[in-house]
Design an enzyme around this catalytic site. Structure first.
Site, short mmCIF file in Angstrom:
data_model
loop_
_atom_site.label_atom_id
_atom_site.label_comp_id
_atom_site.label_asym_id
_atom_site.label_seq_id
_atom_site.Cartn_x
_atom_site.Cartn_y
_atom_site.Cartn_z
N LYS A 1 12.62 -7.38 0.87
CA LYS A 1 11.91 -7.74 0.22
C LYS A 1 10.28 -7.06 -0.49
O LYS A 1 10.17 -6.70 0.99
CB LYS A 1 11.19 -8.99 0.79
N GLU B 1 -11.14 -5.15 9.50
CA GLU B 1 -10.51 -3.68 8.61
C GLU B 1 -10.72 -4.17 7.64
O GLU B 1 -10.78 -4.48 7.11
CB GLU B 1 -8.88 -4.37 9.01
N CYS C 1 -2.74 1.04 6.82
CA CYS C 1 -3.10 0.31 8.17
C CYS C 1 -3.49 1.67 8.90
O CYS C 1 -4.53 1.32 10.12
CB CYS C 1 -2.01 -0.05 8.26
N GLU D 1 4.06 -4.45 12.19
CA GLU D 1 3.55 -3.70 11.82
C GLU D 1 1.95 -4.54 10.79
O GLU D 1 2.81 -3.72 9.90
CB GLU D 1 4.18 -2.40 11.61
N ASN E 1 0.64 -1.42 0.39
CA ASN E 1 -0.42 0.09 0.61
C ASN E 1 0.67 1.10 -0.33
O ASN E 1 0.39 2.20 -0.58
CB ASN E 1 -0.90 0.37 1.30
#
Length: 518
Positions: free
Chosen positions: A203, A411, A311, A276, A180
């Site tokens: 990565k 979410e 997020c 996270e 994102n």
């Protein structure tokens, strides 16, 4: 550096993979990126074709597909570079890192255009994504003078020793970032890991690696070989980033389920983790909330930026019942101006969702809310033509839904928000905290006392007052979640320490020892 050509490869819209026939008859994709291992670019016979989420059948580019051996080679290169890099002082590392970031903005327009196409976000957001990486890198360098600080513990009664407590790097670190905001999120970990004295394997996201790989390679080329390495490709080939015994730590940003898999894999080698993960951020709008245009603009962005795929976006809005209608009217006025379209097209304000599966999930929870009798309002017009069938959704408000609905408990990661009225502050706080998540939250009020009273009781890692989200995140402050939103902290000196161990050296103090004898 990366090859760029003008042709694109056609793909199957359902699978996102190019057929053998199409690949064989088409020119190379527009963008091509390789691995970067031990100071050298490496291309692979097998590639991952990166689909455009807005245009069915279009491939943005091709990324090298690392084999397990490629990944092992990257870890080995980082291990080989570690002794020399860790032996430098923090000031010396910072100087080399400053040289490496110089000129990073020169290709920012191209980076942004590529990221917009592979991710779906609008061009300006993609441009800011790359900008934030540079800002975070330089803010990391700003704490370089704190990295080598040593704390001295003087002798004390019963403790006849002088102890010096320093910090030492861990070794090889893997950093895994999501689709994102991949470049910006990388900036929250990568410069701090390097400044701490570690060497790194990055990565990029499997579904959107191109812009990140390009940008990181430009930095890596200016650092000593092996200090910074890049691998792209299929997730099933990447286990060595976590389970190779030469990897000391993995820093992962992604979903809760992804974080659980990271922990499970890391447990086999006791690899440390910073996670996270997702959020279900609550924005609490008190009775005295200021609903002026400036505040409504901030709240609207906090909900719908990146088509809701951040997020730390607001995922639930709790508003005092007396202000519900005013809030809905304010958000509705902004939603009526939304232009859904291609991220690179002038005038587009909302792009597609990144993945077809995520579009399907958001559609499902919106329909569930409708079926349950909640008031659902949808806005905007879906694009047609070559964009028909892209991962586009109309943004929505779900007004006063049952709190057990998934649009509230999960979410959403899409352009939909539940608006839930409350009658007392205690009721709002209890509802805000009644969740698996604890990434961020916000309080909107005209009273500093109310802001403190409510904000101090929100169970999350970061609280905004009269604002919310990435646009107002203090990039100097430690950031991270509680509950299932993760563990560990990024940014600031705390972000450096997250990539270090303490190292204590105690020296016996003969005078203090003699004093103890008396």
């Amino acid at each position: 550096m990366t090859d760029t050509q003008n042709a694109v490869v056609s793909t199957d819209a359902a699978s996102g993979e190019a057929s053998d026939t199409e690949v064989g008859s088409a020119a190379e994709a527009a963008v091509r990126t390789g691995l970067f291992i031990g100071g050298e670019q490496r291309f692979t016979d097998e590639v991952v074709k990166i689909a455009d989420p807005a245009k069915p059948g279009v491939v943005v580019g091709e990324a090298a597909s690392a084999s397990p051996q490629d990944v092992a080679d990257a870890v080995a290169a980082a291990k080989a570079a570690y002794p020399a890099w860790s032996a430098l002082s923090a000031a010396e590392r910072a100087a080399k890192m400053a040289e490496a970031i110089a000129g990073i903005a020169d290709d920012r327009d191209t980076d942004a255009a590529i990221l917009s196409q592979e991710n779906g976000k609008i061009r300006m957001e993609a441009w800011i994504d790359a900008l934030v990486f540079e800002i975070r890198w330089n803010l990391a360098l700003a704490v370089a003078d704190q990295v080598d600080e040593v704390t001295t513990l003087e002798p004390a009664p019963g403790l006849p020793v002088t102890t010096k407590v320093a910090h030492s790097p861990l070794g090889v670190v893997s950093i895994i970032v999501p689709f994102n905001w991949p470049i910006a999120i990388l900036g929250a970990g990568l410069p701090y890991a390097l400044l701490a004295g570690n060497t790194v394997v990055v990565k990029p996201p499997a579904s959107a690696p191109l812009a990140t790989a390009r940008l990181v390679q430009r930095v890596a080329e200016k650092l000593p070989a092996g200090v910074l390495n890049i691998v792209t490709g299929k997730d099933e080939n990447m286990s060595a980033l976590i389970q190779n015994p030469d990897v000391a730590k993995v820093s992962f940003t992604g979903s809760v389920n992804g974080g659980k898999r990271m922990m499970e894999m890391a447990s086999k080698t006791l690899t440390r983790v910073t996670l996270e993960l997702g959020g279900n951020d609550a924005a609490v709008l008190a009775e005295d909330v200021d609903l002026s245009d400036a505040h409504l603009d901030r709240l609207f962005g906090a909900i719908y930026d990146t088509t809701g795929q951040i997020c730390m976006n607001a995922k639930r809005v709790y508003v005092h019942r007396s202000r519900l209608d005013e809030l809905v009217a304010g958000l509705e006025a902004r939603l009526q101006k939304v232009v859904i379209g291609y991220g690179l097209d002038e005038g587009t304000t909302m792009g597609p969702l990144h993945q077809p599966a995520q579009k399907a999930f958001v559609e499902e929870i919106i329909q569930e809310a409708k079926d349950a009798g909640a008031e659902v309002r949808e806005y905007g017009e879906l694009p047609g033509g070559e964009l028909a069938g892209g991962n586009f959704l109309r943004p929505a408000l779900v007004i006063d839904p049952d709190p057990s609905l998934r649009v509230v408990t999960r979410e959403q990661f899409g352009p939909v928000i539940p608006i839930i009225p409350f009658d007392s502050d205690d009721e709002a706080i209890a509802a805000a905290n009644d969740t698996w998540a604890g990434l961020g939250g916000s309080v909107w009020t005209s009273s500093p006392e109310t802001a403190q009273r409510i904000g101090s009781r929100l169970q999350c890692g970061y609280v905004w007052i009269n604002d919310h989200g990435a646009n107002r995140l203090d990039l100097r402050a430690p950031f991270g979640g509680v509950k299932q939103s993760g563990m560990g902290r990024e940014q600031g000196i705390e972000g450096v320490r997250d990539f270090q161990d303490t190292h204590s050296v105690a020296t016996l103090d003969e005078e203090a020892l003699k004093a103890m004898a008396h």
